[in-house]
Design a protein around this motif. Sequence first.
Motif, PDB file in Angstrom:
ATOM      1  N   PHE A   1     -49.266  46.946 -45.725  1.00 26.79           N
ATOM      2  CA  PHE A   1     -48.957  45.667 -46.363  1.00 26.79           C
ATOM      3  C   PHE A   1     -48.903  44.559 -45.314  1.00 26.79           C
ATOM      4  O   PHE A   1     -48.568  44.797 -44.152  1.00 26.79           O
ATOM      5  CB  PHE A   1     -47.577  45.714 -47.053  1.00 26.79           C
ATOM      6  CG  PHE A   1     -47.428  46.794 -48.080  1.00 26.79           C
ATOM      7  CD1 PHE A   1     -47.166  48.101 -47.708  1.00 26.79           C
ATOM      8  CD2 PHE A   1     -47.515  46.491 -49.425  1.00 26.79           C
ATOM      9  CE1 PHE A   1     -47.014  49.104 -48.651  1.00 26.79           C
ATOM     10  CE2 PHE A   1     -47.350  47.477 -50.389  1.00 26.79           C
ATOM     11  CZ  PHE A   1     -47.103  48.776 -49.997  1.00 26.79           C
TER      12      PHE A   1
ATOM     13  N   TYR B   1     -46.963  40.737 -45.287  1.00 28.29           N
ATOM     14  CA  TYR B   1     -46.098  39.773 -45.945  1.00 28.29           C
ATOM     15  C   TYR B   1     -46.049  38.499 -45.107  1.00 28.29           C
ATOM     16  O   TYR B   1     -46.196  38.543 -43.884  1.00 28.29           O
ATOM     17  CB  TYR B   1     -44.664  40.308 -46.074  1.00 28.29           C
ATOM     18  CG  TYR B   1     -44.463  41.368 -47.126  1.00 28.29           C
ATOM     19  CD1 TYR B   1     -44.732  42.703 -46.869  1.00 28.29           C
ATOM     20  CD2 TYR B   1     -43.959  41.025 -48.383  1.00 28.29           C
ATOM     21  CE1 TYR B   1     -44.524  43.673 -47.837  1.00 28.29           C
ATOM     22  CE2 TYR B   1     -43.734  41.993 -49.362  1.00 28.29           C
ATOM     23  CZ  TYR B   1     -44.022  43.313 -49.069  1.00 28.29           C
ATOM     24  OH  TYR B   1     -43.810  44.263 -50.029  1.00 28.29           O
TER      25      TYR B   1
ATOM     26  N   GLN C   1     -43.596  34.962 -44.450  1.00 22.38           N
ATOM     27  CA  GLN C   1     -42.281  34.357 -44.663  1.00 22.38           C
ATOM     28  C   GLN C   1     -42.315  32.921 -44.157  1.00 22.38           C
ATOM     29  O   GLN C   1     -42.422  32.693 -42.947  1.00 22.38           O
ATOM     30  CB  GLN C   1     -41.183  35.138 -43.944  1.00 22.38           C
ATOM     31  CG  GLN C   1     -39.789  34.605 -44.198  1.00 22.38           C
ATOM     32  CD  GLN C   1     -38.715  35.385 -43.463  1.00 22.38           C
ATOM     33  OE1 GLN C   1     -38.957  35.989 -42.419  1.00 22.38           O
ATOM     34  NE2 GLN C   1     -37.510  35.382 -44.018  1.00 22.38           N
TER      35      GLN C   1
ATOM     36  N   GLY D   1     -37.023  29.534 -44.135  1.00 18.40           N
ATOM     37  CA  GLY D   1     -35.991  29.466 -45.154  1.00 18.40           C
ATOM     38  C   GLY D   1     -36.320  30.185 -46.444  1.00 18.40           C
ATOM     39  O   GLY D   1     -35.575  30.061 -47.426  1.00 18.40           O
ATOM     40  N   GLN D   2     -37.397  30.947 -46.442  1.00 19.51           N
ATOM     41  CA  GLN D   2     -37.828  31.628 -47.668  1.00 19.51           C
ATOM     42  C   GLN D   2     -37.787  33.145 -47.504  1.00 19.51           C
ATOM     43  O   GLN D   2     -37.610  33.660 -46.396  1.00 19.51           O
ATOM     44  CB  GLN D   2     -39.261  31.205 -48.018  1.00 19.51           C
ATOM     45  CG  GLN D   2     -39.443  29.712 -48.197  1.00 19.51           C
ATOM     46  CD  GLN D   2     -38.649  29.164 -49.356  1.00 19.51           C
ATOM     47  OE1 GLN D   2     -38.644  29.727 -50.442  1.00 19.51           O
ATOM     48  NE2 GLN D   2     -37.951  28.063 -49.118  1.00 19.51           N
ATOM     49  N   GLY D   3     -37.947  33.818 -48.622  1.00 20.84           N
ATOM     50  CA  GLY D   3     -38.070  35.267 -48.582  1.00 20.84           C
ATOM     51  C   GLY D   3     -39.474  35.685 -48.200  1.00 20.84           C
ATOM     52  O   GLY D   3     -40.332  34.852 -47.908  1.00 20.84           O
ATOM     53  N   LEU D   4     -39.715  36.972 -48.197  1.00 26.94           N
ATOM     54  CA  LEU D   4     -41.030  37.503 -47.845  1.00 26.94           C
ATOM     55  C   LEU D   4     -41.912  37.550 -49.093  1.00 26.94           C
ATOM     56  O   LEU D   4     -41.504  38.040 -50.143  1.00 26.94           O
ATOM     57  CB  LEU D   4     -40.902  38.906 -47.252  1.00 26.94           C
ATOM     58  CG  LEU D   4     -40.541  38.995 -45.775  1.00 26.94           C
ATOM     59  CD1 LEU D   4     -39.112  38.584 -45.521  1.00 26.94           C
ATOM     60  CD2 LEU D   4     -40.797  40.406 -45.256  1.00 26.94           C
TER      61      LEU D   4
ATOM     62  N   LEU E   1     -45.626  38.820 -50.627  1.00 30.79           N
ATOM     63  CA  LEU E   1     -46.714  39.761 -50.397  1.00 30.79           C
ATOM     64  C   LEU E   1     -48.046  39.021 -50.320  1.00 30.79           C
ATOM     65  O   LEU E   1     -48.393  38.266 -51.222  1.00 30.79           O
ATOM     66  CB  LEU E   1     -46.766  40.781 -51.528  1.00 30.79           C
ATOM     67  CG  LEU E   1     -47.879  41.830 -51.449  1.00 30.79           C
ATOM     68  CD1 LEU E   1     -47.629  42.771 -50.273  1.00 30.79           C
ATOM     69  CD2 LEU E   1     -47.968  42.612 -52.746  1.00 30.79           C
TER      70      LEU E   1
ATOM     71  N   LYS F   1     -52.282  44.267 -49.818  1.00 32.53           N
ATOM     72  CA  LYS F   1     -51.876  45.645 -49.575  1.00 32.53           C
ATOM     73  C   LYS F   1     -53.100  46.545 -49.614  1.00 32.53           C
ATOM     74  O   LYS F   1     -54.110  46.225 -50.246  1.00 32.53           O
ATOM     75  CB  LYS F   1     -50.849  46.102 -50.600  1.00 32.53           C
ATOM     76  CG  LYS F   1     -51.333  46.010 -52.041  1.00 32.53           C
ATOM     77  CD  LYS F   1     -50.198  46.319 -53.008  1.00 32.53           C
ATOM     78  CE  LYS F   1     -50.658  46.163 -54.464  1.00 32.53           C
ATOM     79  NZ  LYS F   1     -49.548  46.396 -55.428  1.00 32.53           N
TER      80      LYS F   1
ATOM     81  N   PHE G   1     -54.021  50.712 -50.183  1.00 36.16           N
ATOM     82  CA  PHE G   1     -53.596  52.076 -50.488  1.00 36.16           C
ATOM     83  C   PHE G   1     -54.726  53.053 -50.204  1.00 36.16           C
ATOM     84  O   PHE G   1     -54.503  54.123 -49.609  1.00 36.16           O
ATOM     85  CB  PHE G   1     -53.168  52.201 -51.950  1.00 36.16           C
ATOM     86  CG  PHE G   1     -51.915  51.432 -52.297  1.00 36.16           C
ATOM     87  CD1 PHE G   1     -51.588  51.148 -53.614  1.00 36.16           C
ATOM     88  CD2 PHE G   1     -51.042  50.994 -51.311  1.00 36.16           C
ATOM     89  CE1 PHE G   1     -50.444  50.432 -53.934  1.00 36.16           C
ATOM     90  CE2 PHE G   1     -49.895  50.277 -51.619  1.00 36.16           C
ATOM     91  CZ  PHE G   1     -49.598  50.006 -52.945  1.00 36.16           C
TER      92      PHE G   1
ATOM     93  N   PHE H   1     -45.463  39.455 -41.332  1.00 36.37           N
ATOM     94  CA  PHE H   1     -44.970  40.806 -41.100  1.00 36.37           C
ATOM     95  C   PHE H   1     -45.955  41.834 -41.642  1.00 36.37           C
ATOM     96  O   PHE H   1     -46.390  41.742 -42.788  1.00 36.37           O
ATOM     97  CB  PHE H   1     -43.615  41.016 -41.793  1.00 36.37           C
ATOM     98  CG  PHE H   1     -42.501  40.210 -41.202  1.00 36.37           C
ATOM     99  CD1 PHE H   1     -42.185  38.960 -41.694  1.00 36.37           C
ATOM    100  CD2 PHE H   1     -41.744  40.713 -40.144  1.00 36.37           C
ATOM    101  CE1 PHE H   1     -41.161  38.210 -41.162  1.00 36.37           C
ATOM    102  CE2 PHE H   1     -40.713  39.974 -39.605  1.00 36.37           C
ATOM    103  CZ  PHE H   1     -40.420  38.714 -40.110  1.00 36.37           C
TER     104      PHE H   1
ATOM    105  N   GLN I   1     -39.856  54.397 -48.155  1.00 42.70           N
ATOM    106  CA  GLN I   1     -39.225  53.441 -47.263  1.00 42.70           C
ATOM    107  C   GLN I   1     -40.262  52.640 -46.510  1.00 42.70           C
ATOM    108  O   GLN I   1     -41.223  53.194 -45.979  1.00 42.70           O
ATOM    109  CB  GLN I   1     -38.315  54.175 -46.278  1.00 42.70           C
ATOM    110  CG  GLN I   1     -37.488  53.255 -45.422  1.00 42.70           C
ATOM    111  CD  GLN I   1     -36.415  54.011 -44.661  1.00 42.70           C
ATOM    112  OE1 GLN I   1     -35.933  55.038 -45.132  1.00 42.70           O
ATOM    113  NE2 GLN I   1     -36.057  53.527 -43.498  1.00 42.70           N
ATOM    114  N   PHE I   2     -40.051  51.317 -46.471  1.00 43.97           N
ATOM    115  CA  PHE I   2     -40.918  50.423 -45.730  1.00 43.97           C
ATOM    116  C   PHE I   2     -40.480  50.376 -44.271  1.00 43.97           C
ATOM    117  O   PHE I   2     -39.293  50.337 -43.958  1.00 43.97           O
ATOM    118  CB  PHE I   2     -40.826  49.003 -46.289  1.00 43.97           C
ATOM    119  CG  PHE I   2     -41.764  48.727 -47.420  1.00 43.97           C
ATOM    120  CD1 PHE I   2     -41.805  49.562 -48.532  1.00 43.97           C
ATOM    121  CD2 PHE I   2     -42.604  47.630 -47.390  1.00 43.97           C
ATOM    122  CE1 PHE I   2     -42.660  49.302 -49.584  1.00 43.97           C
ATOM    123  CE2 PHE I   2     -43.464  47.357 -48.442  1.00 43.97           C
ATOM    124  CZ  PHE I   2     -43.496  48.187 -49.540  1.00 43.97           C
TER     125      PHE I   2
ATOM    126  N   PHE J   1     -41.146  47.849 -41.148  1.00 45.66           N
ATOM    127  CA  PHE J   1     -41.703  46.541 -40.830  1.00 45.66           C
ATOM    128  C   PHE J   1     -41.941  46.388 -39.330  1.00 45.66           C
ATOM    129  O   PHE J   1     -41.173  46.876 -38.506  1.00 45.66           O
ATOM    130  CB  PHE J   1     -40.755  45.428 -41.281  1.00 45.66           C
ATOM    131  CG  PHE J   1     -40.791  45.169 -42.761  1.00 45.66           C
ATOM    132  CD1 PHE J   1     -39.978  45.884 -43.619  1.00 45.66           C
ATOM    133  CD2 PHE J   1     -41.650  44.219 -43.283  1.00 45.66           C
ATOM    134  CE1 PHE J   1     -40.017  45.651 -44.990  1.00 45.66           C
ATOM    135  CE2 PHE J   1     -41.697  43.977 -44.645  1.00 45.66           C
ATOM    136  CZ  PHE J   1     -40.878  44.692 -45.498  1.00 45.66           C
TER     137      PHE J   1
END
Lengths: 111, 113
Positions: free
Chosen positions: B34, B36, B38, B41-44, B46, B49, B51, B90, B100-101, B103
């Motif tokens: 993946f 990501y 950011q 001041g923000q979240g991550l 996507l 990705k 697979f 990231f 589990q990720f 990073f």
Amino acid sequence: DAGVIQSPRHEVTEMGQEVTLRCKPISGHDYLFWYRQTMMRGLELLIYFNNNVPIDDSGMPEDRFSAKMPNASFSTLKIQPSEPRDSAVYFCASSSGDTQYFGPGTRLTVL
Amino acid sequence: AQSVTQPDIHITVSEGASLELRCNYSYGATPYLFWYVQSPGQGLQLLLKYFSGDTLVQGIKGFEAEFKRSQSSFNLRKPSVHWSDAAEYFCAVVPNTGNQFYFGTGTSLTVIP
């Protein structure tokens, strides 16, 4: 869907106080993750749940930290007592198995 | 030990220039991969990705990434960077035996006019 919701967005507290961070995952997601992000340590996984059950809490720094997930739509991360070194951004993320979706985070400042 | 490496802590590029952010992993089998982003001041969020299947994957905002098994790499690219791309990026890995990720430490991108 509104995405992952976290509250509060900002929290300022004094050392020794109890802090509770809240998270509402995306509906239908059965995994929930709590992360902490700092400049020094980057993004750290604290704990994650599957179907409301804690699966791995090895990232929880110490006994002052606790997390619960009483139902599929709500989780809390509690710090008691808080310390200045707990200052960080805390993220919640949810997943249905393969991709994690993150909330906006809670910026915690402990004075 | 399992790990995700982003060798570049910080990159500066000119607006309109091409971009490549590096990501390497060390796992026994091909994991899920993946990227990501950011913003301050923000979240991550996507970006994309991988697979399985086509090793070149397209993401949002004009980004793409190529999986190279022989190099254990999953580098992110964009042909022409915009000032709004300035952010932290990231790389993340999920071993295909778990949930589990893991990073990387992130790459901070600065875009200059």
